[in-house]
Design an enzyme around this catalytic site. Structure first.
Site, PDB file in Angstrom:
ATOM      1  N   SER A 197     -47.822  59.303 116.391  1.00 41.97           N
ATOM      2  CA  SER A 197     -46.898  59.849 115.397  1.00 41.97           C
ATOM      3  C   SER A 197     -47.383  61.038 114.688  1.00 41.97           C
ATOM      4  O   SER A 197     -48.655  60.765 114.226  1.00 41.97           O
ATOM      5  CB  SER A 197     -46.823  58.669 114.398  1.00 41.97           C
ATOM      6  N   GLY A 198     -46.628  61.970 114.304  1.00 39.79           N
ATOM      7  CA  GLY A 198     -47.065  63.089 113.473  1.00 39.79           C
ATOM      8  C   GLY A 198     -47.539  62.457 111.879  1.00 39.79           C
ATOM      9  O   GLY A 198     -48.373  63.025 111.338  1.00 39.79           O
ATOM     10  N   LEU A 199     -46.488  61.753 111.622  1.00 39.29           N
ATOM     11  CA  LEU A 199     -46.803  61.421 110.256  1.00 39.29           C
ATOM     12  C   LEU A 199     -47.964  60.492 110.091  1.00 39.29           C
ATOM     13  O   LEU A 199     -49.009  60.832 109.223  1.00 39.29           O
ATOM     14  CB  LEU A 199     -45.736  60.406 109.877  1.00 39.29           C
ATOM     15  N   GLU A 228     -38.224  67.917 117.821  1.00 37.03           N
ATOM     16  CA  GLU A 228     -37.022  67.677 117.034  1.00 37.03           C
ATOM     17  C   GLU A 228     -36.433  68.998 116.649  1.00 37.03           C
ATOM     18  O   GLU A 228     -37.250  70.170 116.535  1.00 37.03           O
ATOM     19  CB  GLU A 228     -37.431  67.201 115.778  1.00 37.03           C
ATOM     20  N   ARG A 233     -34.983  65.166 119.930  1.00 33.49           N
ATOM     21  CA  ARG A 233     -34.720  64.538 118.751  1.00 33.49           C
ATOM     22  C   ARG A 233     -33.895  65.359 117.868  1.00 33.49           C
ATOM     23  O   ARG A 233     -33.866  66.224 117.537  1.00 33.49           O
ATOM     24  CB  ARG A 233     -36.151  64.231 118.012  1.00 33.49           C
ATOM     25  N   ASP A 235     -47.194  65.545 105.974  1.00 29.53           N
ATOM     26  CA  ASP A 235     -46.413  65.470 107.440  1.00 29.53           C
ATOM     27  C   ASP A 235     -45.412  66.811 107.245  1.00 29.53           C
ATOM     28  O   ASP A 235     -44.107  66.511 106.868  1.00 29.53           O
ATOM     29  CB  ASP A 235     -45.617  64.400 107.684  1.00 29.53           C
ATOM     30  N   ASP A 243     -45.443  62.802 119.366  1.00 26.83           N
ATOM     31  CA  ASP A 243     -44.178  63.438 118.177  1.00 26.83           C
ATOM     32  C   ASP A 243     -44.810  64.956 118.212  1.00 26.83           C
ATOM     33  O   ASP A 243     -45.787  65.400 117.809  1.00 26.83           O
ATOM     34  CB  ASP A 243     -44.541  62.745 116.954  1.00 26.83           C
ATOM     35  N   ASP A 254     -43.279  67.364 116.838  1.00 31.14           N
ATOM     36  CA  ASP A 254     -42.369  67.881 115.705  1.00 31.14           C
ATOM     37  C   ASP A 254     -41.217  69.001 116.190  1.00 31.14           C
ATOM     38  O   ASP A 254     -40.846  68.818 117.334  1.00 31.14           O
ATOM     39  CB  ASP A 254     -43.346  68.720 114.504  1.00 31.14           C
ATOM     40  N   ASN A 278     -41.375  65.871 106.587  1.00 31.69           N
ATOM     41  CA  ASN A 278     -41.115  64.683 107.339  1.00 31.69           C
ATOM     42  C   ASN A 278     -39.694  64.078 106.781  1.00 31.69           C
ATOM     43  O   ASN A 278     -39.347  64.399 105.613  1.00 31.69           O
ATOM     44  CB  ASN A 278     -41.919  63.562 106.471  1.00 31.69           C
ATOM     45  N   SER A 279     -39.074  63.412 107.838  1.00 32.06           N
ATOM     46  CA  SER A 279     -37.435  63.251 107.546  1.00 32.06           C
ATOM     47  C   SER A 279     -36.972  62.498 106.254  1.00 32.06           C
ATOM     48  O   SER A 279     -35.877  62.681 106.049  1.00 32.06           O
ATOM     49  CB  SER A 279     -36.888  62.639 108.783  1.00 32.06           C
ATOM     50  N   LYS A 304     -41.820  71.960 109.321  1.00 38.04           N
ATOM     51  CA  LYS A 304     -40.952  70.864 108.959  1.00 38.04           C
ATOM     52  C   LYS A 304     -41.529  70.040 108.104  1.00 38.04           C
ATOM     53  O   LYS A 304     -42.630  70.175 107.495  1.00 38.04           O
ATOM     54  CB  LYS A 304     -40.897  69.769 110.435  1.00 38.04           C
ATOM     55  N   HIS A 315     -32.193  60.133 114.935  1.00 41.80           N
ATOM     56  CA  HIS A 315     -33.089  59.860 113.799  1.00 41.80           C
ATOM     57  C   HIS A 315     -32.089  59.516 112.372  1.00 41.80           C
ATOM     58  O   HIS A 315     -30.873  60.129 112.643  1.00 41.80           O
ATOM     59  CB  HIS A 315     -33.918  60.715 113.309  1.00 41.80           C
TER      60      HIS A 315
HETATM   61  C1  SPV Z   1     -43.432  60.366 112.761  1.00 41.54           C
HETATM   62  O1  SPV Z   1     -43.714  59.133 113.219  1.00 41.54           O
HETATM   63  O2  SPV Z   1     -44.078  61.191 112.704  1.00 41.54           O
HETATM   64  C2  SPV Z   1     -41.785  60.411 112.914  1.00 41.54           C
HETATM   65  C3  SPV Z   1     -40.921  59.190 112.724  1.00 41.54           C
HETATM   66  O3  SPV Z   1     -41.678  61.342 113.143  1.00 41.54           O
HETATM   67  S1  SPV Z   1     -40.470  59.704 111.098  1.00 41.54           S
HETATM   68  O4  SPV Z   1     -41.910  59.777 110.197  1.00 41.54           O
HETATM   69  O5  SPV Z   1     -39.545  58.666 110.709  1.00 41.54           O
HETATM   70  O6  SPV Z   1     -39.942  60.977 111.078  1.00 41.54           O
HETATM   71 MG    MG Z   2     -42.830  63.126 112.971  1.00 43.78          MG
END
Ligand code: SPV
Ligand code: MG
Length: 312
Positions: free
Chosen positions: A61-63, A129, A172, A73, A100, A102, A137-138, A135, A203
């Protein structure tokens, strides 16, 4: 019975070929009719623990990697930070790792460089994505500009041309996150399929799963669908099976569990100025030694570290 055997990686450990991990991930995400689960990992420890729990694949996971490094993130961690973290995750289990990626850290050229480096470090797949660099975080704020569809398809094609089937390529879609609606999400899914994606990650930041269930209904599994139920976590998993979702990613739960435990323990130790009461609530050192096969090291020392002297 599930294989919960140790995962480790000390020298002498028989590591499967990277291609096997990509094949395994493809079989799980793209070819299996059963719902698959990927567990978040952000370092070697979280990877090893997820494998022991029984998971068959990991989400780098990027986050979570950003959090563990103390970054936001928001592409503050560089692509080389990411590939270094992925290497530790890959080395610490035998599981396939979907990374991930990104948006690929820039244009088509950055994306294909990232994919090549991830393949070198043993990743099994990359999710790209359709966000713009840098980017965010979503789930943070409302400013999530979407990449131009054709430009993003160029990133996907460049990655596919570079790594072919040696990495599973997950496209994504952030259209629902960005507020563009279902029509845009479906149009993008078609474009990304045409560009060579192996699976679509849709997502959503809604607290209900209605959006992703409608997407699945409209998309009709033209490519396998991957979801991230972080915000709609109350949805029963049977709902995902009902609409033939391919893969669920539990995207950040080890990192959040670790953060919660660290916060609790730090607070108590600070307040109590003593660690005696905390001991039953933290993992015994012996468990960590076992997790990382310290016994293999002792055996190797007996074999390699001046064995004649050690015998006396
Ligand atoms: C991550 O885990 O970094 C993701 C999922 O991309 S989210 O944080 O939900 O965007
Ligand atoms: Mg991410």
């Amino acid at each position: 019975m599930q294989d919960h055997s140790p995962s480790l990686l000390a020298d002498g450990y028989e590591q499967p070929l990277d291609l096997t991990r990509a094949d395994t991930l493809r079989a799980e995400v793209c070819c299996s009719s059963a719902l698959s689960f990927l567990m978040e990992a952000h370092d070697g420890l979280s990877a090893a623990i997820a494998e022991r729990a029984g998971f068959k694949g990991l989400w780098a996971s990027g986050l979570s990697i950003a959090c563990s490094l103390g970054y936001r993130d928001a592409n503050e961690a560089s692509w080389s930070h990411l590939v270094d973290a992925v290497e530790r995750i890959v080395d610490s289990s035998r599981l396939p790792v979907l990374v991930d990626g990104d948006g690929g850290f820039g244009n088509f050229n950055n994306a294909r460089l990232l994919a090549r480096k991830l393949r070198e470090r043993g990743a099994a797949g990359v999710a790209l994505e359709d966000s713009c660099f840098p980017k965010l975080n979503s789930f943070v704020g409302d400013r999530h500009p979407l990449a131009d569809v054709d430009e993003f398809c160029g990133r996907l094609r460049a990655v596919k041309d570079t790594v072919a089937n040696e990495l599973v390529l997950v496209a994504r879609i952030e259209a629902l996150i960005a507020g563009h609606g279902m029509h845009e999400a479906i149009a993008r899914a078609h474009a990304y399929q045409e560009a060579g994606a192996d699976a679509i990650l849709i997502h959503s930041r809604s607290s209900s799963a209605d959006e992703i269930l409608s997407f699945a209904d409209a998309w009709q599994n033209r490519l396998p669908v991957v979801i991230v139920p972080t915000k709609y976590y109350r949805t029963p998993t049977c709902e995902y099976r009902r609409v033939d979702i391919s893969t669920v990613i539990w995207a950040n739960h080890s990192m959040r569990a670790a953060a919660a435990a660290m916060r609790r323990v730090c607070g108590r130790i600070f307040a109590e100025e003593n660690v005696a009461a905390i001991e039953p609530d933290i993992i015994p050192l012996e468990d960590l030694f076992e997790l990382f096969s310290y016994d293999e090291l002792a055996e190797a020392e007996a074999r390699y570290l001046q064995p004649n002297k050690l015998q006396h």
